[in-house]
Design a protein around this motif. Structure first.
Motif, PDB file in Angstrom:
ATOM      1  N   ARG A  72       0.975  -1.309  -0.042  1.00  0.00           N
ATOM      2  CA  ARG A  72       0.093  -0.026  -0.064  1.00  0.00           C
ATOM      3  C   ARG A  72       0.841   1.263   0.162  1.00  0.00           C
ATOM      4  N   LYS A  73       0.346   2.228  -0.672  1.00  0.00           N
ATOM      5  CA  LYS A  73       1.135   3.544  -0.579  1.00  0.00           C
ATOM      6  C   LYS A  73       0.157   4.529   0.018  1.00  0.00           C
ATOM      7  N   GLU A  74       0.840   5.265   0.950  1.00  0.00           N
ATOM      8  CA  GLU A  74      -0.054   6.127   2.064  1.00  0.00           C
ATOM      9  C   GLU A  74       0.318   7.547   1.233  1.00  0.00           C
ATOM     10  N   TYR A  75      -0.570   7.985   1.022  1.00  0.00           N
ATOM     11  CA  TYR A  75      -0.700   9.450   0.498  1.00  0.00           C
ATOM     12  C   TYR A  75      -0.799  10.687   1.521  1.00  0.00           C
ATOM     13  N   GLN A  76      -0.036  11.809   1.693  1.00  0.00           N
ATOM     14  CA  GLN A  76      -0.395  12.808   2.603  1.00  0.00           C
ATOM     15  C   GLN A  76      -1.353  13.659   1.736  1.00  0.00           C
ATOM     16  N   GLY A  77      -2.706  13.886   2.110  1.00  0.00           N
ATOM     17  CA  GLY A  77      -3.407  14.764   1.565  1.00  0.00           C
ATOM     18  C   GLY A  77      -3.345  16.264   2.046  1.00  0.00           C
ATOM     19  N   ILE A  78      -3.721  17.064   0.763  1.00  0.00           N
ATOM     20  CA  ILE A  78      -3.474  18.506   1.055  1.00  0.00           C
ATOM     21  C   ILE A  78      -4.633  18.996   0.227  1.00  0.00           C
ATOM     22  N   ASN A  79      -5.416  19.760   1.005  1.00  0.00           N
ATOM     23  CA  ASN A  79      -6.565  20.234   0.202  1.00  0.00           C
ATOM     24  C   ASN A  79      -6.289  21.641  -0.467  1.00  0.00           C
ATOM     25  N   LEU A  80      -7.227  21.961  -1.539  1.00  0.00           N
ATOM     26  CA  LEU A  80      -6.926  23.239  -2.189  1.00  0.00           C
ATOM     27  C   LEU A  80      -7.121  24.522  -1.258  1.00  0.00           C
ATOM     28  N   ASP A  81      -8.309  24.324  -0.373  1.00  0.00           N
ATOM     29  CA  ASP A  81      -8.515  25.445   0.679  1.00  0.00           C
ATOM     30  C   ASP A  81      -6.951  25.809   1.563  1.00  0.00           C
ATOM     31  N   THR A  82      -6.468  24.869   1.720  1.00  0.00           N
ATOM     32  CA  THR A  82      -5.163  24.967   2.651  1.00  0.00           C
ATOM     33  C   THR A  82      -3.959  25.781   1.749  1.00  0.00           C
ATOM     34  N   LEU A  83      -4.162  25.201   0.416  1.00  0.00           N
ATOM     35  CA  LEU A  83      -2.961  26.005  -0.413  1.00  0.00           C
ATOM     36  C   LEU A  83      -3.366  27.387  -0.717  1.00  0.00           C
ATOM     37  N   ARG A 109       9.639  15.044   4.573  1.00  0.00           N
ATOM     38  CA  ARG A 109      10.349  15.020   3.683  1.00  0.00           C
ATOM     39  C   ARG A 109      10.349  13.782   2.767  1.00  0.00           C
ATOM     40  N   ASN A 110      10.034  12.621   3.367  1.00  0.00           N
ATOM     41  CA  ASN A 110       9.897  11.363   2.439  1.00  0.00           C
ATOM     42  C   ASN A 110       8.404  10.969   2.114  1.00  0.00           C
ATOM     43  N   GLU A 111       7.165  11.805   2.534  1.00  0.00           N
ATOM     44  CA  GLU A 111       6.006  11.403   2.204  1.00  0.00           C
ATOM     45  C   GLU A 111       5.682  11.510   0.798  1.00  0.00           C
ATOM     46  N   LEU A 112       4.634  10.884   0.321  1.00  0.00           N
ATOM     47  CA  LEU A 112       4.019  11.011  -0.887  1.00  0.00           C
ATOM     48  C   LEU A 112       2.866  12.023  -0.559  1.00  0.00           C
ATOM     49  N   VAL A 113       2.712  12.881  -1.609  1.00  0.00           N
ATOM     50  CA  VAL A 113       1.750  14.058  -1.407  1.00  0.00           C
ATOM     51  C   VAL A 113       0.618  13.863  -2.589  1.00  0.00           C
ATOM     52  N   LYS A 114      -0.840  14.276  -2.155  1.00  0.00           N
ATOM     53  CA  LYS A 114      -1.632  13.971  -3.115  1.00  0.00           C
ATOM     54  C   LYS A 114      -2.541  15.315  -2.827  1.00  0.00           C
ATOM     55  N   ILE A 115      -2.855  16.277  -3.897  1.00  0.00           N
ATOM     56  CA  ILE A 115      -3.637  17.517  -3.816  1.00  0.00           C
ATOM     57  C   ILE A 115      -5.266  17.047  -3.877  1.00  0.00           C
ATOM     58  N   LEU A 116      -5.874  17.474  -2.993  1.00  0.00           N
ATOM     59  CA  LEU A 116      -7.228  16.977  -2.729  1.00  0.00           C
ATOM     60  C   LEU A 116      -8.201  18.123  -3.004  1.00  0.00           C
ATOM     61  N   VAL A 127       1.904  23.437  -9.436  1.00  0.00           N
ATOM     62  CA  VAL A 127       1.910  22.740  -8.320  1.00  0.00           C
ATOM     63  C   VAL A 127       2.451  21.553  -8.742  1.00  0.00           C
ATOM     64  N   SER A 128       3.634  20.922  -8.079  1.00  0.00           N
ATOM     65  CA  SER A 128       4.265  19.636  -8.707  1.00  0.00           C
ATOM     66  C   SER A 128       4.063  18.747  -7.395  1.00  0.00           C
ATOM     67  N   VAL A 129       3.375  17.706  -7.286  1.00  0.00           N
ATOM     68  CA  VAL A 129       3.328  16.624  -6.346  1.00  0.00           C
ATOM     69  C   VAL A 129       3.297  15.520  -6.954  1.00  0.00           C
ATOM     70  N   HIS A 130       3.107  14.402  -6.051  1.00  0.00           N
ATOM     71  CA  HIS A 130       2.624  12.979  -6.611  1.00  0.00           C
ATOM     72  C   HIS A 130       1.646  12.482  -7.428  1.00  0.00           C
ATOM     73  N   SER A 135     -10.917  16.480  -9.379  1.00  0.00           N
ATOM     74  CA  SER A 135     -11.391  17.941  -9.182  1.00  0.00           C
ATOM     75  C   SER A 135     -10.271  18.897  -8.829  1.00  0.00           C
ATOM     76  N   ALA A 136      -9.112  18.543  -8.038  1.00  0.00           N
ATOM     77  CA  ALA A 136      -8.117  19.146  -7.746  1.00  0.00           C
ATOM     78  C   ALA A 136      -7.505  19.662  -8.923  1.00  0.00           C
ATOM     79  N   LYS A 137      -7.288  19.037  -9.979  1.00  0.00           N
ATOM     80  CA  LYS A 137      -6.585  19.128 -11.149  1.00  0.00           C
ATOM     81  C   LYS A 137      -7.480  20.113 -11.960  1.00  0.00           C
ATOM     82  N   GLU A 138      -8.650  20.014 -12.114  1.00  0.00           N
ATOM     83  CA  GLU A 138      -9.530  20.708 -12.862  1.00  0.00           C
ATOM     84  C   GLU A 138      -9.537  22.237 -12.226  1.00  0.00           C
ATOM     85  N   ALA A 139      -9.450  22.308 -10.874  1.00  0.00           N
ATOM     86  CA  ALA A 139      -9.731  23.463 -10.135  1.00  0.00           C
ATOM     87  C   ALA A 139      -8.322  24.348 -10.374  1.00  0.00           C
ATOM     88  N   ILE A 140      -7.215  23.569 -10.229  1.00  0.00           N
ATOM     89  CA  ILE A 140      -5.877  24.492 -10.406  1.00  0.00           C
ATOM     90  C   ILE A 140      -5.732  25.046 -11.929  1.00  0.00           C
TER      91      ILE A 140
END
Length: 150
Positions: A72-83, A109-116, A127-130, A135-140
């Motif tokens: 399993r790959k665990e992603y750290q989620g970051i929302n658009l409102d946080t950005l 430093r070693n986490e995988l990141v996903k924009i929500l 924005v350059s993350v994993h 919906s996030a891609k569309e909004a950006i």
């Protein structure tokens, strides 16, 4: 002061613990206060963690269930409102990459990141993350930004 109230100087008398296994004359000979027979009377005894005296232990009574995927790959989620809040506070300008996220404490430093996609993004960001949600891609991109998958 007389013989009835004499006592030794403070700290001069130390009451040591039981001296066990020092022969019959000690009053603690024979079994050395361990009782007769059984595992606890023997040297080297230590009970297993979770041992319940022969009763079926809790970790064996409770059923096992589920499945853990070791790949399993665990992603750290970051929302658009946080950005957007980081942009509003002036902590990020136009690019968001791993270094910026780590510096702002949003990811390790070693986490995988996903924009929500929660919230809305008004700023134009590169924005350059994993990973990104659709919906996030569309909004950006709708805000004039650029999406780069690492």
């Amino acid at each position: 002061m007389d013989l009835s109230n004499l006592k030794p100087a403070k700290g001069s008398v130390k009451k040591d613990g039981k001296r066990v296994g020092r022969g019959e004359g000690s009053g603690k000979g024979g079994t050395a206060t361990r009782g007769h027979k059984g595992a606890k009377s023997r040297s080297g005894y230590s009970k297993k963690i979770g041992f319940e005296g022969g009763q079926m232990p809790l970790q064996r009574r409770v059923p096992k269930f589920g499945f853990n995927n070791r790949n399993r790959k665990e992603y750290q989620g970051i929302n658009l409102d946080t950005l957007q809040s980081l942009v509003d506070s002036g902590r990020i300008k136009d690019t968001v990459d791993m270094d910026v996220l780590v510096a702002n404490g949003l990811a390790g430093r070693n986490e995988l990141v996903k924009i929500l996609g929660r919230g809305e993004l008004k700023a134009k960001l590169k924005v350059s993350v994993h990973k990104f949600t659709a919906s996030a891609k569309e909004a950006i991109e709708a805000a004039g930004g650029e999406v780069v998958t690492l």
